[in-house]
Structures are given as C-alpha cells and as structure tokens.
Design an enzyme around this catalytic site. Sequence first.
Site, PDB file in Angstrom:
ATOM      1  CD  GLU A 124      -4.065   6.212  -3.058  1.00 17.80           C
ATOM      2  OE1 GLU A 124      -5.147   5.626  -3.057  1.00 17.80           O
ATOM      3  OE2 GLU A 124      -3.947   7.408  -2.811  1.00 17.80           O
ATOM      4  CB  ILE A 182      12.346   5.520  -5.256  1.00 18.21           C
ATOM      5  CG1 ILE A 182      11.453   4.814  -6.287  1.00 18.21           C
ATOM      6  CG2 ILE A 182      12.110   4.966  -3.852  1.00 18.21           C
ATOM      7  CD1 ILE A 182       9.964   4.998  -6.108  1.00 18.21           C
TER       8      ILE A 182
END
Lengths: 721, 209, 336
Positions: free
Chosen positions: A685, A609
């Site tokens: 998404e 991340i």
Amino acid sequence: MSIGNPVHRIDGKLKVTGSANYAADFSVGTPLYAELVTSTVGLGRVTSIDDSAARAVPGVRAVYSHANPLPVDAADFFGAGGRAQQSWRPFESADVRFNGEIVGLVVADTLIGAREAARSMRVQYEEQDPAAVFGASGLEPEDLPDRGLSMGDIEQAMEASSQRVEETYTTYANTHNAMELFSTTAQWAGDELTVYVPSQWVEGFAAGIAEELGIDAARVRVVSPYVGGGFGGKGSLFTWTAMVAAAARDQGRPVKLYVTREQGFTTASYRAETEQDFRLGATADGRFTGFEHQGREISSRADTYVVNGGENTARMYHADAVRTGVTCIHADRQTPGFMRAPPEAPYFFALESGVDELAWKLSMDPVELRRINDIDAEPVNGVPFTSRSLMECYDAAAERFGWSDYEQTVGARTEGDWLVGWGCATATYPTQMGPCAVRIHFDATGQARVWVASHDVGTGAYTVIAQATALALGIPVDSVKVELGDSRLPPGTIAGGSISTASNVSAIEMAVAQIHDRMGTTAETMDPTAAFEAFGQRAIEEYAEWIPPAASRQQAKTLYNGKVAIVGGAEEDYTAFAFGAQFAEVRVHKYTREIRVPRLIGAFAAGRIMNEQTARSQYLGGMIWGIGHALLEKTEVDPRNGKIVNANIAEYLVPTNADVQELEAILVPETDTKVNPAGVKGIGEIGIVGTAAAIANAVYHATGTRVRHTPIHVEDLLPQA
Amino acid sequence: MAKTPGGTNREGPRVSRRGLLQGSVASGAAALGNFAGGAAQAQADAQATGSTTPTVSFSINGKTQTATLDARTTLLDYLREDLDLTGTKVGCNHAQCGACTVLIDGARVNSCLTLMATLEGSEVTTIEGISDEGELHPMQQAFIDNDGFQCGYCTPGQIMSAIGCVREGHAGSAPEIREYMSGNLCRCGAYKGIVAAVEQARDQVEEAG
Amino acid sequence: MKSFAYQKPASAQAAVGMVDPMSAAGQGGAFLAGGTTVLDLMKLHVLTPDSLTDVKTLLPAGIEERDGALYVGAGTTMAAAAEHPAFRDRAPALSDALWKAASPQLRNVATLGGNVLQRTRCPYFRDVASACNKREPGSGCAATEGVNRLLAVLGTSEDCIATYAGDWANALILFDTQVEVTGPEGDRTIAFEDLHTLPGDTPAVETTLGDADLITGYLIDLPDWAWRSVYTKVRDRESYAFAVASAAVALDMEEDTIREARIGLGGVATVPWRARAAEDYLAGKTLTEETGLEAGRIAFADARGWGHNDFKIPLGQQTILRGLMEAAALTREGTQ
C-alpha cells in the site's frame, strides 16, 4: 540478507498462458446464469415490480426480489468486526437506500437470456431526494470522540508558531476497479457448497456465507486461487455471494453470476470522499509546534465506517501538541470499505500538501523541513519506532531525482510549451500482522509443499511463500509448491493491510523451525537425502500457528473463526511503520493546462524484502495508483439522485500505459529485528501514499496554483474566461 | 449444445451459402486501395434473409468449426462460456479495458464487441493458441522475464495486444509502445514491465511475422 | 441485449433495401459495420434494433485519388486510415484525429462510415433510467442541471447538451468534403458540413440521413496547404480518452501572416463544429498569442456553460490558441 532474490513469479507461466483460473474461469458443467437488477433511484422504496417482460425471455427460471426473496440473512458488518460489506442485505425490505442497490436477481438458462431479462425488469419506486454528497441537506454527522488523539495544548502551540497552514483539503470518492469483474459461481453437492468468488479473504467469506445461509461453516468451501486485482475491494463479503448460493440451492443447479462493471461501482465497496480540516504551525526555524487533523468521511446511513487517517498522520513528525478527530457523515450511499492505503491515501494528501505549503511560507527546502522534524518516537505517546528510515529514503530519492537543482520559485522551469514543477512527499504505511497458520510437507526427494489460505492478488504471494520456505529449509525455490486461496487450507490472513508477507513468512519460519528441530537439520547444511535417511522417515509434515507477539488473547482466538485480527502500527510498546519518499516532476501545458507526470521516483524502506522484483512491482503499481489519485480518479455522484454517472471504465479514468513515463522505485536497505520475527514490513500500500501530494506540490511549483483537492483537473489551473 | 447463447434448438432461416461466400469476397477485397465494394456487388443481389440464430463457420486456434448461435453471442462469451477457453478475460464488456483482446485474421480486436455472426471464414487466435506444445511464445516469456504483470488478469489481453502492436509496426520506441498499448488497462500498474517485455520480444515477433 | 435478426446482404445496395427504418426510439433495424457504437449501446438497451444488417465487408475500403480529390471508402478502418500516407503527409489533422481516438483494438474494427455517426457519451443518454430527449423524445434532459463536465457549450439547446463524441469529423469538417450516400432512392451526395444537425428541440435527429441511408464514402477536396494541419486534443489522461476539448486547425500561411485559417472544434459542441467567425478574423492577421486568443474568444462568443462545464469556454479558447501555434510550427516535412 535484507533484499531477496528477484525470482520470477512461480505462477508466471500459468498467467501468461491463460491457464491460471480466476473465479469465473472454473468450469461447473452447465450452470444457470444470474444477473443483478439494481435500483435507479437514490432513496425510497420499491412499490411494484413488473417482471412479465423478464419472465417472457426464453429460458428464464426465476426472478428474485424483496417480493420473492431468497433465504439469506445478513452477516455482521466488516467494520464492526464481522465479515460482510454492509450490515443489511438486499431484499430484506422494499427500501432503497442508495442508487444502484440490488433490487432483483434474475436466473436463466443462458447468459444472454439473463442479461436481457434483467434489463427487461420494470421496477416502480416511490422516490425521495437523497442526501448523497457533502453539502446535501439531510446528512447525519456522527462524532466519534474516542477515535481522536490529543497531546498538549493545541491552541497554545499554534499561537507559538511563526508560520502556519490552516486549510481544508478534500478528496473525492474512488472505486477500486480491479480489472477482473466481480463474479460468483455456486455449486452444491448435497449439502456441501463450493463457491468460486474473487476474494482477498476466503476464510472470512466461507464463515460469512455460512452465517448468511444459516448452515455449518464446515459445509462451505470458498475457492479463489487467483484474484484479478484486489486493492481492498474483495476483502469483505459481497451481498450477492450468498444470494447466488441460495439461488443455486433453490434451482438445484450451479449458478454463475457476473456483476457488470457498472454494477461493481455500486454493489461493492469504494473509497469514500473526505473533507479534512488541517492545521500545522512551525517556528521560524521550521520546528513544528501544533498539529491538528480533523476528518469528515461519507458513509452509509446504517454503517459507521471511517478510515481516520489522523491516527497515522499524527505519528509522522515532531509536534509540541497534537489533536486529531474524525466524524462519520451518514449519507444515502452504499457502505464504503477498504481501498489501497485506506487512511493514508486521502489523509497524507492533506498532511504532505500542508507540509509543503509551510515550507514555502518558511522559504525552506521541503526536504529539509521534514529532516528538522524527523523523530525516533511518535509524538503522541512517545513510543519509539521499531525502525524509521524516512530521511534515508528522502536522500536516496532526492539524489536520483536531482533535487539539488530544486529552486523554490514558481514557474522557474519550462520545457517547450510546458511548465515544469517538482514536488516531494512522505510515504508511509503501518506494519501490521495477523494470526496465520501454515502446513508444510517436506519429503526425501527434497520437495516441499506449503498450504495456507492466503491469497495472491498480484502481490507475488505464491513466489514469496515459496522463497521463504526454500530459504528456511535450505532447498531450491523450484522445489517448493504452494497452494493458496482455498478456505479448506490452514487459515491464513486477509490479504489486506499489507499484512500477508509478514504473517505468512513468520508462520513459515515457525513451521520450518519445527521441521529442523525434529530432524536435527539446519538450512545451511540441508541435504534432504541424508537428512531423511538419518531421520528414518520418508517425509515430515509440520503445522504452525503463528500469533503476532502484540496480539491479545482475544485476537489469537480468531484464527479458526473467520474473523480478522490485525495488530501493528501504533501499539502500546512499539510503533511500526514502513517509510518512503516520493518525488514527482509534472508538466503543465502553458495554454491548455493538461497535467502530465514525466517522472516519478520513490524510495522505500520496508525492512526485509523477500523478492526484489515483485516488491519493486508493488511499489511501482502503488505509485501509478498515486497518479490516478492525483489526476484522474473520481467516482462522480449526481447529487439529485445519488447516481454514479461515470460508472464505467471509459469515464472513470485510471492511468493508461501512456500516462506512465519515467517511473522508478528505489529499495532502501533496512533491517528491523523488532517488528516481527521475519523482519518484514508490508509493501502493498505504501506506494500510493504521498504520491498525490507530491504531484500537487509539483503543480504548485509549476503554476503557483495550490490545488487542495483530488483529482486535479485542467479546470483547476485554467485562466478565467 | 451452446450454453451462452440461446442454447436452444431454435433455428431460424439460414443465411444462404451463396450469400456468405460473396460476403467473403468483399471481405477479401477490403484491403487498402481496392474497391470491390458496392458497384461490383450490386448485381449479385442474393439477399440473405435475417436470422436470430445464424450459422457460422470459423476457426479458433487453427481448429475449424461451425456453430448455430443466438445472433447476440459475442466472441468473448462464446470462448469463455461455450468453449471453456477462459484465458480470454472479461473486464468490462464494452471495449473499455482490452482484457478480452484476441487476434482476428491477425489483427487485435476486443472480443466483447465482436459478434460471432460476423466471423464467417475468420481465423481467431486466443492466448491458448500462441504457445507451441508447451513452448512459450516469445512475448509470453518476455512478460515473465520483465514482470509485466501482477494479478495476471489483464495479461492474456496485454500479450495478444502486444503481438498485434509489434505486427502493426508500432513497437519502435518506448513512447510508441506506451501509446499503442494504451488500449489495455492494467490496474496493478505493470506498465513499465509491459513496455520492457514488448521491447524484448519485438525482434522475435517481427521475424516470425 | 434484445434479440435481433442478423442479416448479411450481398451488396450495399441490397443492404439499404433490407434495413427496416429505425425510429428515434431505437426500434426497427440498424446497419452493422465495426459495431463499436451500435453493439455498445445495444448492450445497454439504449438501442434495441430488431435486425442488424452487416455491411462491414460490403463497403468500399481504402483511400485513393479520384478526380483531383481524395476518395475515402466508408469501410476503411480507423487504423488503416490513420496510417495512410495521403492523410499523414497531406493532411496530418485527419491522421492525428484518428490515432488519438479510442484504442488500437477499436481502431482496427471501427470504420470511417460509422465513425462520423458515433453517438454521444452523455451519461444520461447512456442510462435508460435517466431523462433524455435524444433517446426518448419528450422525456426531458437530465444533463442541463446534472453532472455535465464533459458536455457541450456550443450548439446546445435547453433540450440537449450532449457532446458529439467523435474526433475525426472535427478534422474532416475543415475541408470541402462530400459524403457519398446510398439509400432507398439511390445514390446521392451531402456536403459534410450539412450532415450533422443541431439538437434544437429535436435532439433525437442527429443527421440529415434517412433511416435507411448508408454512407459509402467521402470525397475530400484537400487544399495543397493542408499539410499544415494539426489535431490538438486535450484529454484528462494521455491516451484512450474522449476529448475534453479539441481543435483541428489548418493554416495557409505566408511567412508569419495567415492567408486562410480553418478551425474545427471537438469535445465542446453538440456536432462537429466549424469556427468560421474565428477563421474570418484570422485571415490576414499575423499569428501571435494575442490574435490566437482573440480567435478563441470569437469562436466561443456564443458559448453557454451549464455549470460543471463552464471551464470549457476558456479551455476551448486556449485549445484554439494551442492548435494555431502547433499548426504554424509545422514545416513542410511535418516536423516542428
């Protein structure tokens, strides 16, 4: 480091002061204003256009239509490897193919004049009855046999099951409704064209506009540095964009078009409705036997477009036999397109509802049922996942949610006048990448500049690119300046398929490695002053073309052609997905049956991340989209004439602030060294995936009513009169 | 010259100065519990004649100006297309989304459904008018600190609305903020950060009045 | 938007003398107050007045006691009224119906005079290409066989099933309210219950007001038990949404027994709707789920569904039940 620093957005100050320029914010002197005229019938042809009232409006310069067309050709359809949202162009004939299709373009001196003139156009039609929705007569099904998957003997596997779910799930059409209105401003300087248009793909737009206008792509510049929400709706070239450019050329003046909110429902793409036949069997101890997922999806008459989510639902769990398939249902509608998690949002509603139904039939905790069927390699071809932290996500979210108190009994819990239910579901999204080039300039003052024709649609790309560059070079984040969203920059990827970060960061790390290589430096020991003194230059600039390892030679060549090449997900030699788990608490009023979501907790593992804050915001935003998908969003088509009756943002309901209460995204650490050099999976998404099923499963838990469609409304839960 | 509206030199009959001033008196009297309306005004029957291009004086971000505009001109279009104050965003043009929120005489309103002609004597504040010489307004800083946006398009409207929300006294708790910030849609779903931002900036905005 | 002349007279009296009567087809002149309905519809060319007469600052604004009743100026904004102690404490239904409507921005400009005249959200009314007897008399009704989930089940006709879209009127109708009107013929009052007219075969006619009549205020006779009133609004989403169904309920109770009940309905009817038969049934009854639901059944006995909106009949019944229960649960301090 697997979790990046929560650096505030480097473009934050521009955004909170109103200084960030979105497409319609660029000043081009005194433009003319254009306004679209759209069809009011769902099928037929234009028989006459009376523009006398329109032309009588002061300041009207031109009225374009099929009778007075603009010189614009159709670019190839996006779904067939091209760039355009559909395969035909407005004005190419008098035909009307769907309700709300562009049949006219008015150009006037003023915005007010253009609007009045457009609404004063009198267009006569020869009208036919359209086949616009499932169930209408005249739909044309197109089987796509090579898009299905098959493994083992499905019938035998189903027969071997002790419990099975065989149901049809349906999802209604949805419309992106980014807050930014669609627009285009076109300005010519000689034969050089600059187009300001909200875009998730400036390279493709530039190439497509050139194709449509029949000019050299090098003469077209597309500028879109800030995009007011994308969600897939700005990924393929709009039909009106080259028309506005052609009108500007015709008029010899810059032309600016705002597409109204209503017109945005019909002149851009959307998420089509689906019908899905779903079968899942399990042994008495919960091991899945047979899995079948067949989809039917609405598309336009002309274009074959399917999202075919069975390709991914089939990879989620163990199965002895698998069969998937998809049928494109050609209807009198506009061509659909990408919308946030295009295959997964609708198809995981079916899968994850079905798994929950099976858990109830087996009297088994739905989390444990998924654990029993957790796998290391996808079941169709046995290809291993690069990493898979699905159950780690379940465990993290379950603990935070308090799932250990779950009782598999309908209506077990009430609070005041509200029935309370809990549900969970799997989230996933394939990890994809695309070829990407980046240029980095680094100088002796320690400042770096990064150029790439990538996009920040709210994802935090500016910030993440600055962080990745800073980290790789060994300098502070605020020493990096980033330019994005301009087709003159080195070609980046489309901002779709959650590919941007993986692709950008891989290219950046490649370019920075070249810098370190030439300068003999490392990030750990970077001292710009000393390094440049030793290097003997005041600055260095490196350019890198990064091609994903799995890309074919053909895909590698797309970089400068304005074409999309996305690799990843289920490939021949690896299977790459991010995973997550969604837990929802719903409340259903005991009398009036409104459904609210007081708690939604997700846990996600998506490799490295880059920025904890922007990543969390992406997940939370996706989960809120899931609330909308589950309970609110429905693009409502009148079957009689194909008209979208709620083409506004008061009746097409998206979640408001008050619809979101306790909302949490847990970032589960995950290291994946195989997926790409950056170790990054996409996060844009996955947040929406599974949310609708988790909510539907919770609704069942609260009420005992299994709703197999989205959105779920009060009427689905009301007692009969 | 005006780009949006009319943009012509047509000038219809003007609203009389006297009529406008009387309008302002009534406006000032529109406070709760005060009834300076019909009866008091009945005798002052100077009938302003209608105009398709009225002239109106107003201030935007502290700058007083006078313009003759097509009567149809909305505040939103005037800001964006004529003054190039594009910080105020257009999201629907029908007061369904809140992206165009500005403050008029301190109250938050949708500029897309506000006619310029009605703004005689009004003070308009837009997102461009709240930061002081480069120093961010506390609400702006709070939106950055709490990641109260993603794409940023609804953000100017959210911030103007948030300032209005606090001034109205509706920022007392998270549920109250959620309800009273629901006139501003955020499609990216930054609501959690928005609520946190309003909570962070609340006291400073209240003190500033 | 079509070109129009903007005019701002000096008084409400002057305004009614200036405005040209607007025909059903949207021609002529119109008043402009908050503008949240008229400008919205003008942008769609549903209304095309040739003049707008700005009365916003000419209308009385504020709420006060007058002759034992509550006087509400038509220029009072929805926001100001929602917060006013006279509503919040003495008749919470009147406050709830306001803050649960629209958005804070809209409530800051919309006036109570215009609010009761809010136009329907029927999608076929709002689309000039669709048949609509309300917008274009005689053109037909596209809604009866169309997508009509949000349309009315009470007070409909074959010619029109458009839902009355407002909220506050459904609460106002509970109380004995006189509407003060100024018009070309001078001032007069209309009972609020007589203000709106059923569509019948003339759906373009929505009220008993004349074309140049202007609402200047309301005189509301609040019973002293109106503190026990609620506005229960069922919406698909939590805020900023029109009612799928709503019930304004006021109860006069003695212990568990209902002395008098008043019920107004929204989201389900073509006009602000008073459910008098249900009220009569409840008088003298003990409130239980059974009696509450029976009141709902009575209220919807003559309802007619049109397909997509059939569910509004059971939903409306449940909404009445819920409103009754929520009103009964109120205590004098207004807390549950």
